[in-house]
Write a protein that holds these residues in place. Structure first.
Motif, PDB file in Angstrom:
ATOM      1  N   PHE A  64       0.845  -1.193   0.000  1.00  0.00           N
ATOM      2  CA  PHE A  64       0.000   0.000   0.000  1.00  0.00           C
ATOM      3  C   PHE A  64       0.880   1.243   0.000  1.00  0.00           C
ATOM      4  N   GLU A  65       0.229   2.357  -0.262  1.00  0.00           N
ATOM      5  CA  GLU A  65       0.925   3.640  -0.239  1.00  0.00           C
ATOM      6  C   GLU A  65      -0.029   4.709   0.256  1.00  0.00           C
ATOM      7  N   GLY A  66       0.470   5.583   1.111  1.00  0.00           N
ATOM      8  CA  GLY A  66      -0.370   6.642   1.645  1.00  0.00           C
ATOM      9  C   GLY A  66      -1.076   6.224   2.916  1.00  0.00           C
ATOM     10  N   SER A  67      -2.236   6.802   3.134  1.00  0.00           N
ATOM     11  CA  SER A  67      -3.004   6.550   4.354  1.00  0.00           C
ATOM     12  C   SER A  67      -3.954   5.367   4.152  1.00  0.00           C
ATOM     13  N   VAL A  68      -3.666   4.250   4.848  1.00  0.00           N
ATOM     14  CA  VAL A  68      -4.503   3.047   4.764  1.00  0.00           C
ATOM     15  C   VAL A  68      -4.777   2.562   6.184  1.00  0.00           C
ATOM     16  N   ASP A  69      -6.055   2.299   6.491  1.00  0.00           N
ATOM     17  CA  ASP A  69      -6.451   1.869   7.835  1.00  0.00           C
ATOM     18  C   ASP A  69      -7.212   0.557   7.761  1.00  0.00           C
ATOM     19  N   GLU A  74     -17.115  -4.591  12.274  1.00  0.00           N
ATOM     20  CA  GLU A  74     -17.767  -3.288  12.131  1.00  0.00           C
ATOM     21  C   GLU A  74     -17.648  -2.447  13.396  1.00  0.00           C
ATOM     22  N   ALA A  75     -17.593  -3.106  14.550  1.00  0.00           N
ATOM     23  CA  ALA A  75     -17.532  -2.360  15.811  1.00  0.00           C
ATOM     24  C   ALA A  75     -16.099  -2.067  16.251  1.00  0.00           C
ATOM     25  N   GLY A  76     -15.110  -2.530  15.482  1.00  0.00           N
ATOM     26  CA  GLY A  76     -13.723  -2.328  15.864  1.00  0.00           C
ATOM     27  C   GLY A  76     -13.268  -0.896  15.660  1.00  0.00           C
ATOM     28  N   ALA A  77     -12.074  -0.596  16.142  1.00  0.00           N
ATOM     29  CA  ALA A  77     -11.493   0.742  16.004  1.00  0.00           C
ATOM     30  C   ALA A  77     -10.517   0.749  14.838  1.00  0.00           C
ATOM     31  N   TRP A  78     -10.492   1.835  14.085  1.00  0.00           N
ATOM     32  CA  TRP A  78      -9.564   1.959  12.973  1.00  0.00           C
ATOM     33  C   TRP A  78      -8.140   2.047  13.499  1.00  0.00           C
ATOM     34  N   MET A  79      -7.229   1.365  12.799  1.00  0.00           N
ATOM     35  CA  MET A  79      -5.816   1.401  13.155  1.00  0.00           C
ATOM     36  C   MET A  79      -4.985   1.458  11.881  1.00  0.00           C
ATOM     37  N   PRO A  80      -3.804   2.062  11.928  1.00  0.00           N
ATOM     38  CA  PRO A  80      -2.968   2.136  10.723  1.00  0.00           C
ATOM     39  C   PRO A  80      -2.584   0.744  10.233  1.00  0.00           C
ATOM     40  N   ALA A  81      -2.601   0.560   8.930  1.00  0.00           N
ATOM     41  CA  ALA A  81      -2.245  -0.728   8.343  1.00  0.00           C
ATOM     42  C   ALA A  81      -0.742  -0.940   8.377  1.00  0.00           C
ATOM     43  N   THR A  95      -8.809   3.149   2.181  1.00  0.00           N
ATOM     44  CA  THR A  95      -7.700   3.957   1.696  1.00  0.00           C
ATOM     45  C   THR A  95      -8.085   5.432   1.773  1.00  0.00           C
ATOM     46  N   GLY A  96      -7.101   6.269   2.054  1.00  0.00           N
ATOM     47  CA  GLY A  96      -7.353   7.696   2.153  1.00  0.00           C
ATOM     48  C   GLY A  96      -7.121   8.419   0.834  1.00  0.00           C
ATOM     49  N   ARG A  97      -7.148   9.713   0.901  1.00  0.00           N
ATOM     50  CA  ARG A  97      -6.957  10.550  -0.281  1.00  0.00           C
ATOM     51  C   ARG A  97      -5.567  10.314  -0.876  1.00  0.00           C
ATOM     52  N   GLY A  98      -5.521  10.069  -2.172  1.00  0.00           N
ATOM     53  CA  GLY A  98      -4.256   9.854  -2.849  1.00  0.00           C
ATOM     54  C   GLY A  98      -3.552   8.570  -2.475  1.00  0.00           C
ATOM     55  N   SER A  99      -4.275   7.606  -1.905  1.00  0.00           N
ATOM     56  CA  SER A  99      -3.671   6.354  -1.448  1.00  0.00           C
ATOM     57  C   SER A  99      -4.184   5.172  -2.263  1.00  0.00           C
ATOM     58  N   TRP A 100      -3.520   4.030  -2.122  1.00  0.00           N
ATOM     59  CA  TRP A 100      -3.966   2.790  -2.744  1.00  0.00           C
ATOM     60  C   TRP A 100      -3.482   1.613  -1.900  1.00  0.00           C
ATOM     61  N   ALA A 101      -4.087   0.455  -2.123  1.00  0.00           N
ATOM     62  CA  ALA A 101      -3.702  -0.746  -1.374  1.00  0.00           C
ATOM     63  C   ALA A 101      -3.992  -1.968  -2.223  1.00  0.00           C
ATOM     64  N   VAL A 102      -3.192  -3.033  -2.008  1.00  0.00           N
ATOM     65  CA  VAL A 102      -3.378  -4.309  -2.710  1.00  0.00           C
ATOM     66  C   VAL A 102      -3.560  -5.409  -1.681  1.00  0.00           C
ATOM     67  N   VAL A 103      -4.649  -6.166  -1.814  1.00  0.00           N
ATOM     68  CA  VAL A 103      -4.961  -7.285  -0.927  1.00  0.00           C
ATOM     69  C   VAL A 103      -4.799  -8.578  -1.718  1.00  0.00           C
ATOM     70  N   LEU A 104      -4.103  -9.563  -1.136  1.00  0.00           N
ATOM     71  CA  LEU A 104      -3.866 -10.844  -1.801  1.00  0.00           C
ATOM     72  C   LEU A 104      -4.516 -11.985  -1.034  1.00  0.00           C
ATOM     73  N   ALA A 115      -7.904   5.139  -4.401  1.00  0.00           N
ATOM     74  CA  ALA A 115      -8.003   6.137  -3.336  1.00  0.00           C
ATOM     75  C   ALA A 115      -9.444   6.286  -2.851  1.00  0.00           C
ATOM     76  N   GLU A 116      -9.605   6.525  -1.561  1.00  0.00           N
ATOM     77  CA  GLU A 116     -10.907   6.754  -0.924  1.00  0.00           C
ATOM     78  C   GLU A 116     -11.881   5.616  -1.230  1.00  0.00           C
ATOM     79  N   THR A 117     -11.403   4.407  -0.957  1.00  0.00           N
ATOM     80  CA  THR A 117     -12.193   3.193  -1.179  1.00  0.00           C
ATOM     81  C   THR A 117     -12.241   2.390   0.116  1.00  0.00           C
ATOM     82  N   GLU A 118     -13.380   1.755   0.367  1.00  0.00           N
ATOM     83  CA  GLU A 118     -13.535   0.928   1.563  1.00  0.00           C
ATOM     84  C   GLU A 118     -14.060  -0.445   1.168  1.00  0.00           C
ATOM     85  N   VAL A 119     -13.386  -1.495   1.662  1.00  0.00           N
ATOM     86  CA  VAL A 119     -13.741  -2.872   1.334  1.00  0.00           C
ATOM     87  C   VAL A 119     -13.842  -3.686   2.619  1.00  0.00           C
TER      88      VAL A 119
END
Length: 315
Positions: A64-69, A74-81, A95-104, A115-119
């Motif tokens: 990933f690159e940038g801000s990813v949490d 659903e009830a958990g707390a967000w934490m940095p990846a 993923t945050g603004r200007g960020s991306w992430a790859v899940v395998l 960027a700005e995507t939630e999965v």
């Protein structure tokens, strides 16, 4: 009259012969008959066989690159990846603004989040990977392997849309309001909408699911992205301005790098603050085929100063 002696001697012999003949079947059944073949073991039901074959696999946030949490449930707390962070069902990645992430998911599935995507992760096994695209845009690559069939399913949250494939590459976008677009680059993708109605989106095609509707008939992915702007006046007297325009339904639009919601027609509107002086505003539309279109405009905010003593206005 007394029986002759010869007949008296034959009687025991005949009785013995009858007894021997009667005993032959019993002896054969007891000593010579082969035992019956054992019954075959019970055949497990298809559901039980499937449960035995399915195996849990490890899902990781590979890069990933940038801000990813990430949050666990659903009830958990967000934490940095963190790199190679393991994920499990009910986990959520954003993923945050200007960020991306790859899940395998092993060697079977690669899911790239823009960027700005939630999965959300729904189900994982060596036969099935199921995810939920809460909002944003993501591209899935499913690799077929010999003697192993792996099905990938990507559902859109808040919409009656589900894309599935056993091998191929496709992109899904979800505006978070029920409008979903799917574009296929390789292979075939089954896109299901309202009441189970579906279409097969083949390589080079796209289809759109609008709120409460079935998928549209697949058509070729446009070579360019549609973007029509309604720019305000170049010189502004106020410190904020409304930016509006239209894109194809299901495509994404960003103003100044920030994702802007669209409606089912592709219309969007954003109130943008201006700093004093010249402001360069860039609008970019992104399609599910990977193409982009940008427009740029300079907006100048001229601050007005009123001098109460003289009644003069200075710009």
């Amino acid at each position: 009259m007394v029986a002759p002696p010869s007949r008296r001697r034959q009687a025991p012999f005949l009785i013995g012969l009858v007894l021997i003949l009667a005993a032959l079947p019993v002896g054969w059944f007891v000593f010579l008959r082969e035992p019956p073949a054992p019954l075959p073991p019970p055949v497990p039901s298809p559901a039980a066989a499937s449960a035995e074959v399915k195996k849990a696999v490890e899902l990781v946030l590979s890069s990933f690159e940038g801000s990813v949490d990430v949050k666990h449930g659903e009830a958990g707390a967000w934490m940095p990846a963190t790199k190679d962070m393991p994920l499990r069902p009910t986990d959520v990645v954003r993923t945050g603004r200007g960020s991306w992430a790859v899940v395998l998911n092993g060697e079977a599935v690669e899911l790239r989040m823009e960027a700005e995507t939630e999965v959300s992760v729904a189900e994982l096994s060596d036969q099935l990977s199921e995810f939920l695209l809460n909002n944003g845009m993501a591209t899935a690559t499913v690799r077929g392997r010999p003697n192993v069939r792996h099905t990938f399913i990507l559902k859109a949250k808040g919409a009656e849309a589900e894309a599935s494939t056993a091998q191929g590459t496709f992109t899904m976008s979800n505006n978070g309001k029920g409008t979903v677009s799917v574009g296929t680059r390789e292979g075939d993708v089954k896109l299901t909408g309202k009441e189970g109605k579906y279409v097969i989106v083949r390589a080079g095609q796209r289809s759109i699911v609008r709120p409460g509707q079935a998928p549209t008939e697949p058509d070729p992915i446009p070579s360019t992205v549609f973007l029509k702007m309604k720019w305000p006046a170049a010189r502004q007297k106020k410190s904020e301005v409304v930016i509006a325009g239209r894109i194809d339904p299901g495509d994404r639009v960003m103003v100044g790098g920030v994702s802007v919601p669209t409606d089912e027609k592709g219309d969007f509107k954003l109130t943008l603050p201006l700093k004093e002086g010249r402001n360069t505003v860039q609008v970019t539309a992104v399609g599910v085929g990977g193409t982009r279109q940008s427009e740029q405009q300079d907006l100048t905010f001229e601050k007005i100063i009123f001098e109460p003593e003289t009644g003069k206005i200075f710009e």
